[in-house]
Design a protein around this motif. Structure first.
Motif, PDB file in Angstrom:
ATOM      1  N   THR A  56       0.950  -1.148  -0.094  1.00 34.00           N
ATOM      2  CA  THR A  56       0.026   0.013  -0.078  1.00 34.00           C
ATOM      3  C   THR A  56       0.877   1.253  -0.198  1.00 34.00           C
ATOM      4  O   THR A  56       1.939   1.158   0.431  1.00 34.00           O
ATOM      5  N   GLN A 105      -8.441   8.120  10.664  1.00 36.32           N
ATOM      6  CA  GLN A 105      -7.925   7.777   9.060  1.00 36.32           C
ATOM      7  C   GLN A 105      -9.276   8.015   8.293  1.00 36.32           C
ATOM      8  O   GLN A 105      -9.984   8.437   8.701  1.00 36.32           O
ATOM      9  N   GLY A 106      -9.018   7.693   7.108  1.00 33.94           N
ATOM     10  CA  GLY A 106     -10.073   8.208   6.207  1.00 33.94           C
ATOM     11  C   GLY A 106     -11.429   7.273   6.760  1.00 33.94           C
ATOM     12  O   GLY A 106     -12.454   7.725   6.527  1.00 33.94           O
ATOM     13  N   ARG A 107     -11.220   6.066   7.111  1.00 33.33           N
ATOM     14  CA  ARG A 107     -12.576   5.267   7.278  1.00 33.33           C
ATOM     15  C   ARG A 107     -13.234   5.846   8.625  1.00 33.33           C
ATOM     16  O   ARG A 107     -14.369   5.707   8.728  1.00 33.33           O
ATOM     17  N   PHE A 142     -14.075   3.259  -2.781  1.00 34.37           N
ATOM     18  CA  PHE A 142     -13.157   2.418  -2.444  1.00 34.37           C
ATOM     19  C   PHE A 142     -13.550   1.407  -1.516  1.00 34.37           C
ATOM     20  O   PHE A 142     -14.783   1.557  -0.781  1.00 34.37           O
ATOM     21  N   ASN A 204      -8.925   4.983  -6.865  1.00 33.59           N
ATOM     22  CA  ASN A 204      -7.870   4.085  -6.796  1.00 33.59           C
ATOM     23  C   ASN A 204      -8.261   2.638  -7.411  1.00 33.59           C
ATOM     24  O   ASN A 204      -7.453   2.173  -7.733  1.00 33.59           O
ATOM     25  N   ASP A 233     -14.006  12.194  -2.242  1.00 32.61           N
ATOM     26  CA  ASP A 233     -13.285  11.232  -1.480  1.00 32.61           C
ATOM     27  C   ASP A 233     -11.706  11.423  -1.804  1.00 32.61           C
ATOM     28  O   ASP A 233     -11.243  11.195  -3.027  1.00 32.61           O
ATOM     29  N   ARG A 236      -6.311  11.005  -2.784  1.00 27.33           N
ATOM     30  CA  ARG A 236      -4.926  11.639  -3.752  1.00 27.33           C
ATOM     31  C   ARG A 236      -5.336  12.521  -4.455  1.00 27.33           C
ATOM     32  O   ARG A 236      -5.315  12.636  -5.541  1.00 27.33           O
ATOM     33  N   SER A 273      -8.499  10.103   3.555  1.00 25.29           N
ATOM     34  CA  SER A 273      -7.656   9.312   4.257  1.00 25.29           C
ATOM     35  C   SER A 273      -6.137  10.112   3.772  1.00 25.29           C
ATOM     36  O   SER A 273      -5.745  10.220   2.684  1.00 25.29           O
ATOM     37  N   LYS A 276      -2.198   8.943   2.501  1.00 24.59           N
ATOM     38  CA  LYS A 276      -1.757   9.000   1.291  1.00 24.59           C
ATOM     39  C   LYS A 276      -1.032  10.258   0.745  1.00 24.59           C
ATOM     40  O   LYS A 276      -0.091  10.525   1.182  1.00 24.59           O
ATOM     41  N   ARG A 424      -2.241  -5.041  -7.505  1.00 20.75           N
ATOM     42  CA  ARG A 424      -1.519  -3.545  -7.421  1.00 20.75           C
ATOM     43  C   ARG A 424      -0.110  -3.495  -6.736  1.00 20.75           C
ATOM     44  O   ARG A 424      -0.035  -4.098  -5.560  1.00 20.75           O
TER      45      ARG A 424
HETATM   46  N1  F0G Z   1     -10.810   6.270   0.062  1.00 19.72           N
HETATM   47  C1  F0G Z   1      -9.634   5.863  -0.688  1.00 19.72           C
HETATM   48  C2  F0G Z   1      -9.734   6.254  -2.029  1.00 19.72           C
HETATM   49  C3  F0G Z   1      -8.538   5.066  -0.155  1.00 19.72           C
HETATM   50  O1  F0G Z   1      -7.626   4.478  -1.038  1.00 19.72           O
HETATM   51  C4  F0G Z   1      -8.609   4.554   1.008  1.00 19.72           C
HETATM   52  C5  F0G Z   1      -7.846   3.675   1.531  1.00 19.72           C
HETATM   53  C6  F0G Z   1      -9.585   4.970   2.028  1.00 19.72           C
HETATM   54  C7  F0G Z   1     -10.779   5.777   1.475  1.00 19.72           C
HETATM   55  C8  F0G Z   1      -9.836   4.362   3.333  1.00 19.72           C
HETATM   56  O2  F0G Z   1      -8.659   5.125   4.152  1.00 19.72           O
HETATM   57  O3  F0G Z   1      -7.259   3.538   4.994  1.00 19.72           O
HETATM   58  O4  F0G Z   1      -7.300   5.858   5.921  1.00 19.72           O
HETATM   59  O5  F0G Z   1      -9.054   4.414   6.333  1.00 19.72           O
HETATM   60  N2  F0G Z   1      -6.782   3.103   0.878  1.00 19.72           N
HETATM   61  C9  F0G Z   1      -5.785   2.147   1.160  1.00 19.72           C
HETATM   62  C10 F0G Z   1      -5.093   1.484   0.165  1.00 19.72           C
HETATM   63  C11 F0G Z   1      -5.897   1.255   2.732  1.00 19.72           C
HETATM   64  O6  F0G Z   1      -4.054   0.754   0.184  1.00 19.72           O
HETATM   65  O7  F0G Z   1      -5.383   1.873  -1.138  1.00 19.72           O
HETATM   66  P1  F0G Z   1      -8.102   4.694   5.606  1.00 19.72           P
END
Ligand code: F0G
Length: 479
Positions: A56, A105-107, A142, A204, A233, A236, A273, A276, A424
């Motif tokens: 990741t 974090q994002g979630r 995601f 993503n 969202d 990135r 999140s 990234k 990936r």
């Molecule tokens: N949205 C996107 C587009 C993401 O790529 C991710 C996490 C999340 C939300 C959730 O965020 O992990 O901080 O809670 N993506 C990671 C990945 C885990 O490996 O692509 P998170």
């Protein structure tokens, strides 16, 4: 294959290395044992068993000296921390959103915001308001976002353009939502059943593919015509802006910061999140453009789930570091060096005849494992087979993005249909050298040369939600 011309290298050197971490490679025999013990799921490997970790790009960046300095000067006050004030100032300056809370974090942001949006939608008291009919629409949710949508009882509908699923068709904006499909979905469902539109930048799940400014604007206009709130969202956000600058002549002379500011005009709120693009090891945020009532509800949700809204599950130092990282993410020299490194890896693989999602996205190279292993059916997870082979071949860890990740329909229990089976290779920011990525290419070539001998996998243990994180598998070897 039709190709989009990419001229490399144009990168300016953007940084030098100041602190290093030792890595160590296990022998092939040790790797075989470790993979077996992990249940053939690299998620369960210890990092000490991994040589090159491309699992990741999340939380794995190397911090800058400015971020380390910010960590030392964070304000740890429970309430009213100056680090929080700094974060709010950065968010308003960069995105134009006045209200913001940090989350762990994002979630963390998703779990607060998405149920609130559903509650509001149900509160509209519209006819035919049964939960069964409610959907969130997106270019692509995601996996944690989709899981949070499903936890509310609603359905996550992905409407990315068809070309995104064709890995060998070149398209500059494979993250775009299909505007016709979006309009049709709203008309057929009834606008009152569409809880929100979530635009994921970059996209993503489709390969870190960018969304064009025009697509963001059009999608926002369609949603607003039907009074559907738009959520960005934003994990990135800066990489998406870099692609807009490079690929849309209208923005060639704009700064990344100006492009970001315009992108976020086409949404009402955002979840991010920050692990990234913002290059923190932990952190996220939820920000609202100007709906004060919704912000108050988000604050209450934060107190219950994450912590007081000025720290949201983070230490003050993390909040301080995030406020700095948001700006670093938009440094154009850095962005060019970072994304062109990812593109370079993709071009090396293409040169070796390895099928990848083309053009290459911003944070990762997605290998088309379905094409590499046509003899492995989707039900036996070709993308996971490749992830396991890369570990066996070279101690490289990476992730499946296909049927294994997609999981089952929560109502019927039937495996969802994945249009592509990808693996990936996510590139952490400011961490690996091009020499290390050349090594990854050599391992891929070795696997390609023995592709026929690679086999699929079946479940030994399948968790009910987000199964790919914790599942245990076993090889399926034809007798
Ligand atoms: N949205 C996107 C587009 C993401 O790529 C991710 C996490 C999340 C939300 C959730 O965020 O992990 O901080 O809670 N993506 C990671 C990945 C885990 O490996 O692509 P998170």
């Amino acid at each position: 294959m039709t190709t989009t011309t990419i001229n490399l290298p144009t990168s300016k050197f953007a940084y030098k290395i100041k602190a290093v971490e030792k890595i160590h490679q296990l022998t092939r025999k040790e790797r075989e044992k470790a993979l077996k013990l992990s249940g053939y799921n690299p998620f369960s490997l210890s990092s000490s068993q991994v040589y090159i970790d491309l699992h990741t790009d999340s939380g794995t960046s190397a911090l800058s000296q400015e971020q380390w300095a910010a960590l030392m000067t964070g304000d740890e006050s429970y309430a009213g921390s100056s680090s929080y004030e700094k974060l709010c100032h950065s968010v308003e300056d960069i995105f134009g959103y006045r209200q913001c809370i940090p989350t762990h974090q994002g979630r963390g942001a998703e779990q607060i915001l998405l149920p609130l949006l559903l509650e509001r939608n149900l509160g509209k008291g519209s006819p035919n308001s049964s939960l069964d009919n409610k959907v969130f629409v997106s270019n692509f949710h995601f996996d944690t976002t989709a899981a949070h949508v499903e936890l509310t009882g609603s359905t996550a509908v992905n409407l990315v353009i068809e070309d995104a699923y064709k890995t060998d068709v070149s398209h500059p904006w494979k993250g775009n939502i299909d505007i016709e499909k979006l309009t049709l979905e709203i008309e057929q469902r009834g606008a009152h059943n569409v809880v929100a539109l979530i635009m994921t930048v970059t996209c993503n799940s489709m390969g870190g593919q960018p969304v064009s400014m025009e697509n963001l604007r059009l999608a926002y206009e369609v949603a607003h015509r039907h009074e559907i709130p738009v959520v960005m969202d934003a994990a990135r956000f800066a990489e998406n802006a870099w692609f807009i600058k490079r690929r849309d002549p209208n923005y060639a002379n704009h700064s990344i910061k100006d492009i970001v500011f315009e992108m976020f005009k086409y949404a009402d709120m955002m979840v991010m999140s920050a692990k990234k693009d913002a290059m923190v090891n932990i952190g996220g945020l939820c920000a609202i453009k100007d709906d004060l009532a919704l912000y108050r509800e988000v604050q209450v949700g934060c107190v219950v789930r994450e912590g007081f809204p000025s720290y949201g599950g983070l230490a003050g130092r993390d909040v301080n570091c995030l406020a700095v990282g948001l700006y670093e993410a938009m440094d154009e020299d850095y962005l060019t060096a970072r994304i062109e490194q990812v593109i370079q890896l993709g071009l090396w693989l293409l040169d070796e005849g390895i099928p990848i999602q083309y053009p290459v996205g911003g944070h990762a190279v997605f290998i088309d494992a379905g094409k590499l292993f046509p003899h492995i059916p989707s039900s036996q997870f070709p993308g996971q087979a490749l992830a396991n082979e890369l570990y066996l071949e070279g101690g490289i860890r990476c992730a499946e993005i296909g049927s294994f990740l997609l999981g089952r329909d929560p109502d019927t229990g039937i495996q969802k249909d994945s249009a592509v089976e990808l693996t990936r290779l996510a590139i952490p920011r400011r961490v690996y050298s091009n020499d290390q990525l050349r090594y990854v290419v050599e391992c891929m070539v070795a696997i390609k040369n023995r592709a026929q001998q690679v086999h699929g996998y079946g479940f030994v243990y399948e968790p009910p939600v987000l199964r790919h994180f914790l599942a245990h598998l076993e090889p399926i070897i034809a007798s």
